[in-house]
Design an enzyme around this catalytic site. Structure first.
Site, PDB file in Angstrom:
ATOM      1  N   ASP A 103       0.816  -1.216   0.000  1.00  0.00           N
ATOM      2  CA  ASP A 103       0.000   0.000   0.000  1.00  0.00           C
ATOM      3  C   ASP A 103       0.852   1.270   0.000  1.00  0.00           C
ATOM      4  O   ASP A 103       1.884   1.346   0.672  1.00  0.00           O
ATOM      5  CB  ASP A 103      -0.897  -0.018   1.239  1.00  0.00           C
ATOM      6  CG  ASP A 103      -1.986   1.029   1.185  1.00  0.00           C
ATOM      7  OD1 ASP A 103      -2.454   1.341   0.070  1.00  0.00           O
ATOM      8  OD2 ASP A 103      -2.399   1.517   2.256  1.00  0.00           O
ATOM      9  N   HIS A 104       0.408   2.258  -0.755  1.00  0.00           N
ATOM     10  CA  HIS A 104       0.986   3.615  -0.754  1.00  0.00           C
ATOM     11  C   HIS A 104       2.501   3.624  -0.943  1.00  0.00           C
ATOM     12  O   HIS A 104       3.254   4.067  -0.074  1.00  0.00           O
ATOM     13  CB  HIS A 104       0.621   4.350   0.534  1.00  0.00           C
ATOM     14  CG  HIS A 104      -0.759   4.945   0.513  1.00  0.00           C
ATOM     15  ND1 HIS A 104      -1.076   6.068  -0.224  1.00  0.00           N
ATOM     16  CD2 HIS A 104      -1.898   4.556   1.128  1.00  0.00           C
ATOM     17  CE1 HIS A 104      -2.355   6.341  -0.049  1.00  0.00           C
ATOM     18  NE2 HIS A 104      -2.879   5.437   0.758  1.00  0.00           N
ATOM     19  N   ASN A 111     -10.108   0.760   2.048  1.00  0.00           N
ATOM     20  CA  ASN A 111      -8.883   0.612   2.831  1.00  0.00           C
ATOM     21  C   ASN A 111      -9.129   1.012   4.279  1.00  0.00           C
ATOM     22  O   ASN A 111      -9.656   2.093   4.550  1.00  0.00           O
ATOM     23  CB  ASN A 111      -7.764   1.465   2.248  1.00  0.00           C
ATOM     24  CG  ASN A 111      -7.140   0.845   1.015  1.00  0.00           C
ATOM     25  OD1 ASN A 111      -7.723  -0.036   0.381  1.00  0.00           O
ATOM     26  ND2 ASN A 111      -5.955   1.299   0.665  1.00  0.00           N
ATOM     27  N   LYS A 112      -8.702   0.143   5.195  1.00  0.00           N
ATOM     28  CA  LYS A 112      -8.880   0.411   6.624  1.00  0.00           C
ATOM     29  C   LYS A 112      -7.578   0.115   7.350  1.00  0.00           C
ATOM     30  O   LYS A 112      -6.949  -0.918   7.130  1.00  0.00           O
ATOM     31  CB  LYS A 112     -10.025  -0.438   7.188  1.00  0.00           C
ATOM     32  CG  LYS A 112     -10.417  -0.074   8.613  1.00  0.00           C
ATOM     33  CD  LYS A 112     -11.598  -0.900   9.084  1.00  0.00           C
ATOM     34  CE  LYS A 112     -12.906  -0.493   8.461  1.00  0.00           C
ATOM     35  NZ  LYS A 112     -13.439   0.775   9.007  1.00  0.00           N
TER      36      LYS A 112
END
Length: 337
Positions: A92-93, A252-253
């Site tokens: 992610d990211h 997304n969490k």
């Protein structure tokens, strides 16, 4: 069952879009969180998308994100084999261009089903350029891996980068079509008014209609690209339902799981403080483990496994509830290979 290719994950997202349900793609910042999420997903027969950022990979690797990524995915694969659901890893990211080296490590490792590359803080043309380069790099690898990118900005703090609310804006449908056509991304994260981090006290103007307009524009242009909403920890069940109806299958969490970890540990140690802290009048002599005192700490309370197990149980319940909320419970696309 773990999967490390994008084709299987693409099938999962397609089924979710067709069926009107979705997933909370879950960032993992601690291994107890990972095991809890796997337990919960397996309990309700929901496929699981588990995410790791560069910061978390660096934590797992004692400062080396490439080592941490391999360690995380090895741990994930081993425990995913014990489940009867599909388990996928998304990195992610990955911020561009600063984290290009980490992107190379992700591609070369071959351990992820997908990667989210992020140049959304750049002007549109630079965002397109950076993401296009990343897509080409990913597809130059040996395995199929899905690429997610972001158009629009979500307020809050992500990977140590703060975006003030005034800088966030809603994704434009026409720009979304252009962005997908020029970059070739497989998933698109859109800005609909959510926020990274803790949302309490914030007036979130969440706009499901923006997601619906973007989804319709992409479909009309012939692009089968699932939408993603970041910053989902502050969403109500009603907002999640509305976004599912607008065509969003991935949410997304992260912050919710961090809070549940800390809250569960804090509650446990608060309830067992008398077994850990010395009473009044007893010197706090940690070095000798209170050898000269009548009082001694109680190992059954301070052993890390005890609170770790409590965290795992709590996160399992959270994941089961979240899977029910998105409709993914009972929808596993697990394929015995």
């Amino acid at each position: 069952m773990p999967y490390d290719d994008g084709a299987a994950l693409s099938t999962v997202y397609s089924a979710a879009r067709d069926g009107g349900y979705g997933f909370f793609a879950s960032n993992v910042t601690h291994f107890d969180i990972l095991l809890g999420l796997l337990r919960g997903a397996d309990r309700v027969s929901a496929d699981a998308v588990l995410q790791v950022s560069r910061d978390s990979a660096a934590f797992y690797g004692d400062g080396d994100p490439a080592v941490g990524l391999e360690a995380f995915c090895a741990y994930l694969d081993r425990f995913a084999e014990r489940t009867n659901v599909g388990v996928f890893c998304n990195v992610d990211h990955v911020h561009l261009p600063d984290q290009r080296d980490f992107l190379d490590a992700v591609v070369e490792s071959g351990v992820a089903s997908s990667v989210m590359v992020d140049a959304s803080d750049r002007p549109f043309e630079e965002n397109v350029e950076r993401v296009s380069e990343a897509v080409a790099r990913v597809r130059d690898g040996d395995r199929e891996m899905l690429v997610e990118a972001e158009l629009g900005r979500v307020a809050g703090t992500e990977s140590g980068v703060e975006t003030v609310a005034e800088d966030a804006f809603y994704t434009d449908p026409e720009r979304a079509v252009e962005f997908v056509e020029r970059t070739g991304v497989d998933l698109l994260a859109v800005s609909v008014g959510t926020r990274h981090g803790v949302a309490s006290g914030r007036d979130l103007d969440v706009r499901p209609d923006v997601a619906r307009d973007v989804d319709e524009a992409l479909r009309d242009a012939g692009h089968d690209v699932p939408l993603v909403v970041h910053g989902a920890s502050g969403l109500s069940d009603e907002q999640v339902e509305a976004l599912l109806g607008a065509g969003v299958p991935k949410f997304n969490k992260n912050t919710r799981y961090q809070y549940e970890y800390a809250r569960t540990a804090a509650d446990f140690y608060h309830e067992h403080a008398d077994a850990i802290r010395p009473p009044e009048g007893v010197d706090d002599d940690r070095g000798s483990m209170f050898a000269g005192a009548d009082w001694s700490p109680e190992k059954t309370s301070f052993h890390p496994h005890v609170v770790g197990e409590a965290v795992r149980d709590r996160l399992a319940d959270v994941m089961a509830d979240l899977s029910e909320a998105t409709g993914s419970a009972g929808q596993s696309r697990y394929i015995d290979r």
